[in-house]
Write a protein that holds these residues in place. Structure first.
Motif, mmCIF file in Angstrom:
data_model
loop_
_atom_site.group_PDB
_atom_site.id
_atom_site.type_symbol
_atom_site.label_atom_id
_atom_site.label_comp_id
_atom_site.label_asym_id
_atom_site.label_seq_id
_atom_site.Cartn_x
_atom_site.Cartn_y
_atom_site.Cartn_z
ATOM 1 N N THR A 1 22.687 -47.526 27.532
ATOM 2 C CA THR A 1 23.437 -46.536 28.302
ATOM 3 C C THR A 1 24.895 -46.980 28.411
ATOM 4 O O THR A 1 25.228 -48.139 28.150
ATOM 5 N N MET B 1 24.614 -41.977 22.501
ATOM 6 C CA MET B 1 24.622 -42.459 23.882
ATOM 7 C C MET B 1 25.945 -42.068 24.558
ATOM 8 O O MET B 1 25.951 -41.530 25.667
ATOM 9 N N GLU C 1 26.671 -38.999 27.384
ATOM 10 C CA GLU C 1 27.317 -39.343 28.651
ATOM 11 C C GLU C 1 28.526 -38.437 28.894
ATOM 12 O O GLU C 1 28.708 -37.911 29.990
#
Length: 181
Positions: free
Chosen positions: A26, A84, A88
């Protein structure tokens, strides 16, 4: 193949370290890794590049939220680390594809019955499933994240090819970056 490096600003300039992204799942993981490399909570810049197809820059200043820039979100989204960062930036969760399927209102039109034009909604969940709501082809994120370090928004948006070397030149850390390449 990826190249990733962390550049930590210090009183004496920049310190670079080659970084493994194996445990990074993350943006929070990446920000934590950057904070570990920081000297006195100063700025850390993470560079991620995939074979000149796309590059990403993540800036972490102390405990502030990380700032992210991707050179081409649509291409980056096809790779694990790029996806990722793209997810986001677009505010997506890992389970968004499943959520989109779960939220479909199956009202019988899925059996081939024509749907009247007055039932068409602007926020059609099928658009998300069919990909028309995917990442943009081109830059995504905070293009001004390096402006105070010598790379203007306009310059960052114009970069292609070996962009990380160009950014390192502007930051004054080319030798440091090349040492970890």
């Amino acid at each position: 193949m990826y190249f990733a490096a962390l550049l930590a600003r210090t009183e004496d300039g920049w310190e670079a370290s080659d970084t493994e992204l194996d445990d990074v799942e993350t943006l929070t993981d990446l920000a934590d890794l950057a904070r570990e490399a920081a000297v006195d909570d100063d700025t850390v810049v993470a560079f991620i590049e995939q074979e000149d197809a796309w590059f990403g820059v993540v800036r972490v200043d102390g405990e502030d939220d990380p700032r992210v820039f991707l050179s081409n979100a649509a291409i980056a989204a096809r790779s694990s680390y790029g996806a990722m960062l793209t997810d986001e930036l677009l505010g997506r969760d890992d389970d968004d594809a499943t959520d989109d399927l779960d939220s479909l209102d199956l009202d019988g039109t899925e059996d081939g019955e024509p749907e009247s034009d007055n039932n068409v909604e602007d926020d059609d969940p099928l658009e998300a499933v069919n990909g028309s709501d995917g990442p943009p082809h081109g830059p995504l994120g905070d293009a001004a994240l390096l402006a105070d370090l010598g790379v203007s928004e306009k310059e960052l948006l114009a970069l292609d090819g070996d962009a990380l070397s160009t950014i390192a030149d502007s930051l004054g850390c080319t030798e440091v970056l090349e040492a970890v390449r």
